[in-house]
Design a protein around this motif. Structure first.
Motif, PDB file in Angstrom:
ATOM      1  N   ASP A  82       0.853  -1.201   0.000  1.00  0.00           N
ATOM      2  CA  ASP A  82       0.000   0.000   0.000  1.00  0.00           C
ATOM      3  C   ASP A  82       0.883   1.243   0.000  1.00  0.00           C
ATOM      4  O   ASP A  82       0.784   2.115   0.856  1.00  0.00           O
ATOM      5  N   ARG A  83       1.756   1.313  -0.981  1.00  0.00           N
ATOM      6  CA  ARG A  83       2.752   2.377  -1.052  1.00  0.00           C
ATOM      7  C   ARG A  83       2.983   2.764  -2.496  1.00  0.00           C
ATOM      8  O   ARG A  83       2.880   1.939  -3.392  1.00  0.00           O
ATOM      9  N   VAL A  84       3.315   4.048  -2.708  1.00  0.00           N
ATOM     10  CA  VAL A  84       3.598   4.592  -4.032  1.00  0.00           C
ATOM     11  C   VAL A  84       4.996   5.208  -4.026  1.00  0.00           C
ATOM     12  O   VAL A  84       5.423   5.790  -3.027  1.00  0.00           O
ATOM     13  N   TRP A  85       5.687   5.066  -5.156  1.00  0.00           N
ATOM     14  CA  TRP A  85       6.974   5.723  -5.377  1.00  0.00           C
ATOM     15  C   TRP A  85       6.849   6.571  -6.627  1.00  0.00           C
ATOM     16  O   TRP A  85       6.255   6.143  -7.625  1.00  0.00           O
ATOM     17  N   LEU A  86       7.408   7.760  -6.594  1.00  0.00           N
ATOM     18  CA  LEU A  86       7.524   8.607  -7.773  1.00  0.00           C
ATOM     19  C   LEU A  86       8.983   8.518  -8.205  1.00  0.00           C
ATOM     20  O   LEU A  86       9.880   8.947  -7.478  1.00  0.00           O
ATOM     21  N   ILE A  87       9.226   7.950  -9.384  1.00  0.00           N
ATOM     22  CA  ILE A  87      10.585   7.674  -9.853  1.00  0.00           C
ATOM     23  C   ILE A  87      10.907   8.605 -11.007  1.00  0.00           C
ATOM     24  O   ILE A  87      10.142   8.707 -11.968  1.00  0.00           O
ATOM     25  N   ASP A  88      12.070   9.275 -10.935  1.00  0.00           N
ATOM     26  CA  ASP A  88      12.437  10.199 -12.011  1.00  0.00           C
ATOM     27  C   ASP A  88      13.086   9.456 -13.176  1.00  0.00           C
ATOM     28  O   ASP A  88      13.267   8.230 -13.133  1.00  0.00           O
TER      29      ASP A  88
END
Length: 190
Positions: A82-88
């Motif tokens: 239940d987690r989100v990552w914003l990856i560049d």
């Protein structure tokens, strides 16, 4: 011969008692105003042994991007965490945060941000939401990231209600909104 004792008039007794009572009340009022209080003179027993508290385990937020989450600029959503990552674009995580999933999860896979809706609207659970980022649909339910306008976490879903909203905290929702332009890849992993 002894001198007979003089008897005080009753008004003197009343005056003396009243003066004494006023003095006691004044002392107590001063102590209350200055935060002092009478100190007990009796000693309280102290325990002969001291107990040591066991340290509680501390929850550490997972920071490692899940394996098999793709490459390049993307949003990674882990169903099990239940987690989100914003990856560049250089594959570096810019931000990670917990989310509250709806009752309908997207299947693991790769999706693309389609429609976005910034204005405040009411979610299927009756909560006012904004910064809605749609990326999938399943069983006739649209699946999107959003945050509650009042910053609250979603209440438990009513029995039988299908919701596809994946809620974030307000600051995380704003960051996701800024990151998730139309066409951004969303990688859903287990």
């Amino acid at each position: 011969m002894p001198v007979p004792a003089r008897r005080l008039p009753s008004w003197a007794w009343v005056t003396g008692l009243t003066t004494g009572a006023i003095a006691v009340v004044a002392v107590l009022a001063v102590q209350a105003t200055h935060g002092t209080r009478p100190v007990a003179t009796a000693k309280t027993p102290t325990p002969s042994a001291t107990a040591t508290a066991k340290p509680r385990p501390t929850a550490t937020a997972p920071t490692a991007v899940p394996d098999d989450s793709g490459t390049g600029r993307r949003i990674v959503y882990s169903l099990s965490q239940d987690r989100v990552w914003l990856i560049d674009a250089s594959d570096s995580p810019r931000r990670t945060f917990p989310v509250w999933p709806g009752t309908v999860d997207p299947d693991p896979g790769t999706y693309t941000v389609g429609t976005r809706s910034e204005p405040v609207t009411t979610g299927s659970d009756g909560v006012r939401i904004q910064h809605i980022v749609y990326f999938a649909a399943k069983s006739g339910v649209n699946i999107a990231f959003s945050h509650a306008v009042d910053g609250s976490s979603p209440p438990p879903a009513a029995s039988g209600t299908q919701t596809g909203g994946i809620r974030t905290k307000k600051p995380d929702g704003k960051a996701l909104w800024a990151f998730a332009t139309t066409g951004t890849t969303v990688r859903v992993v287990k």
